[in-house]
Design an enzyme around this catalytic site. Structure first.
Site, PDB file in Angstrom:
ATOM      1  N   GLY A   1       0.804  -1.213   0.000  1.00 25.11           N
ATOM      2  CA  GLY A   1       0.000   0.000   0.000  1.00 25.11           C
ATOM      3  C   GLY A   1       0.836   1.263   0.000  1.00 25.11           C
TER       4      GLY A   1
ATOM      5  CB  ILE B   1       4.974   0.545   7.252  1.00 25.25           C
ATOM      6  CG1 ILE B   1       5.057   1.077   8.692  1.00 25.25           C
ATOM      7  CG2 ILE B   1       5.323  -0.941   7.225  1.00 25.25           C
ATOM      8  CD1 ILE B   1       4.074   0.429   9.656  1.00 25.25           C
TER       9      ILE B   1
ATOM     10  CD  GLU C   1      -6.175  -1.626  -2.551  1.00 24.74           C
ATOM     11  OE1 GLU C   1      -6.940  -2.615  -2.539  1.00 24.74           O
ATOM     12  OE2 GLU C   1      -6.328  -0.666  -1.779  1.00 24.74           O
TER      13      GLU C   1
ATOM     14  N   GLY D   1      -9.151  -2.637   0.161  1.00 22.20           N
ATOM     15  CA  GLY D   1      -8.854  -3.977  -0.328  1.00 22.20           C
ATOM     16  C   GLY D   1      -8.120  -4.856   0.660  1.00 22.20           C
TER      17      GLY D   1
END
Length: 428
Positions: free
Chosen positions: A212, A216, A235, A333
């Site tokens: 994502g 991090i 995604e 997601g």
């Protein structure tokens, strides 16, 4: 619908009103897929609209219709809150519909009229195809099924995949030339690098990644630069991917699906990213109903999913869309990829979080904060990582889970968590 030969010339943005009947459900892509000039035109003439709804995930721009300025004439329906519409939701001025990102196309088809898609696009090529640029998301599945009104932006990158719209499917289009919204990469701190190192050492060469946005994930991408033949099926594609490609670590050569392609359903980052995406044959933008489909994800061996949560309880329930019991975003997601990784041979799903907040409150909780919403079920959660370690919860008893999660909580909170676990009957 107006035929293609009548659409070679752009119209002013207000021409969109010719295609918006009373009670229309307008579908807008997320992030930079939103057509700013078209939305401006709708707001400027909102008194001419009758019970029109705009359906969108994660908008980037705060707008008056989101704040209830036009009453029932024009109203916002959110499927993932952002800084643009979060306060409006808290104030009761817009609606929020729960969803899994992978199910958004089906959900919109089932619960709305899908009257018209309003989307940003790159200029058409010589064959009459527009590209949705940074986006495919939930609107790409509507190509050929729902009319599109496009805002063609000279600065939108031309990307390829399942996000191209032929002029015959376009009800109208306008033209702008303005920069896309940029989101600078978050700078990782010491805790982020510690978490990233724990994940990187568990990622095998040839693994396929879903990562994502945030400090991090950026740290994880940096920590993987010495790996070989990694693949991308995610995604969200961000700036950090560029460095991993340029290091030679990310090639996609061992993927079973879309081999040699970096797959995403939308992109968000800086101008560097948008320039890199333009006419990049290595990137494939595909609809979220395919990219986030857990069964598709599960077909790829050694799939690695990395997602953040805001807090986790001692049974392993992850609350990732609320903060301190207050709605902040939505499911996105996370559950799609957690389940997909579970189906993958050798797959691993990592849920990551700092052990405590900046104010010193433990993010590992005996019980979730009242009002918190479970995003990823305890039955699905696999690895959990803080800066203090990584534990694997799948197949573990409730008592084992409690002990393991306490072991990676912040040391200042471990005695209290153990006491609470015993009071709850999770540990004896």
């Amino acid at each position: 619908m107006t035929r293609p030969h009548l659409l070679r010339t752009a119209s002013p943005p207000e021409s969109v009103l010719d295609h918006v009947p009373a009670g229309a459900d307008l579908i807008v892509p997320l992030a930079n897929g939103e057509p700013g000039a078209v939305l401006d035109a709708l707001e400027a003439r909102a008194d001419r609209l009758d019970k029109v709804r705009i359906h969108q995930m994660h908008p980037l721009q705060t707008r008056r219709y989101m704040q209830g300025a036009f009453g029932d004439h024009l109203r916002h329906v959110s499927y993932f809150l952002s800084g643009a519409d979060r306060q409006a939701y808290w104030d009761g001025q817009c609606d929020l519909v729960p969803n899994h990102f992978s199910e958004m196309p089906a959900l919109l088809r089932r619960t709305t009229r899908c009257s018209l898609v309003l989307a940003a696009a790159s200029p058409p090529d010589r064959h009459g195809y527009f590209s949705l640029g940074t986006n495919a998301d939930y609107v790409s599945s509507m190509i050929g099924r729902v009319p599109f009104y496009l805002e063609v932006n000279d600065q939108m990158p031309h990307t390829m995949g399942g996000n191209v719209v032929h002029i015959s499917d376009v009800a109208g289009w306008c033209h702008v030339d303005r920069p896309l919204v940029e989101v600078a990469p978050a700078v990782p701190g010491d805790e982020d690098h510690a978490i990233a190192a724990l994940i990187a050492e568990r990622v095998p060469n040839g693994a396929t990644l879903q990562v994502g946005i945030g400090a991090i994930p950026n740290a994880v991408l940096s920590a993987l630069s010495d790996h070989d033949h990694l693949g991308l099926h995610t995604e969200l594609l961000t700036d950090g991917v560029i460095d991993l490609v340029e290091s030679g670590a990310l090639t996609g050569a061992r993927k079973l699906r879309r081999r040699n392609k970096h797959v995403a359903t939308f992109c968000l980052g800086t101008k560097r990213l948008y320039d890199w995406l333009d006419d990049n044959d290595g990137v494939e933008m595909l609809g979220v109903e395919w990219v986030n489909n857990p069964m598709i994800i599960g077909e790829q061996p050694d799939f690695v999913s990395i997602n953040a949560t805001t807090e986790i309880d001692l049974m392993g329930q992850c609350a990732s869309e609320t903060i301190a019991g207050r709605y902040w975003s939505s499911s996105g997601g996370q559950a799609d990829f957690a389940r997909g990784a579970m189906y993958s041979e050798g797959g691993q799903a990592f849920v990551v979080l700092h052990s405590q907040t900046r104010k010193g409150r433990s993010r590992v909780r005996a019980q979730l904060t009242p009002g918190s919403v479970v995003t990823t079920l305890k039955n699905t959660v696999d690895h959990v990582v803080t800066e203090h370690g990584v534990v694997e919860l799948r197949g573990k008893s409730l008592a084992e889970r409690a002990r393991m999660l306490i072991s990676i909580s912040h040391p200042d909170h471990r005695d209290e968590l153990e006491r609470e676990a015993r009071e709850l009957g999770l540990m004896r």
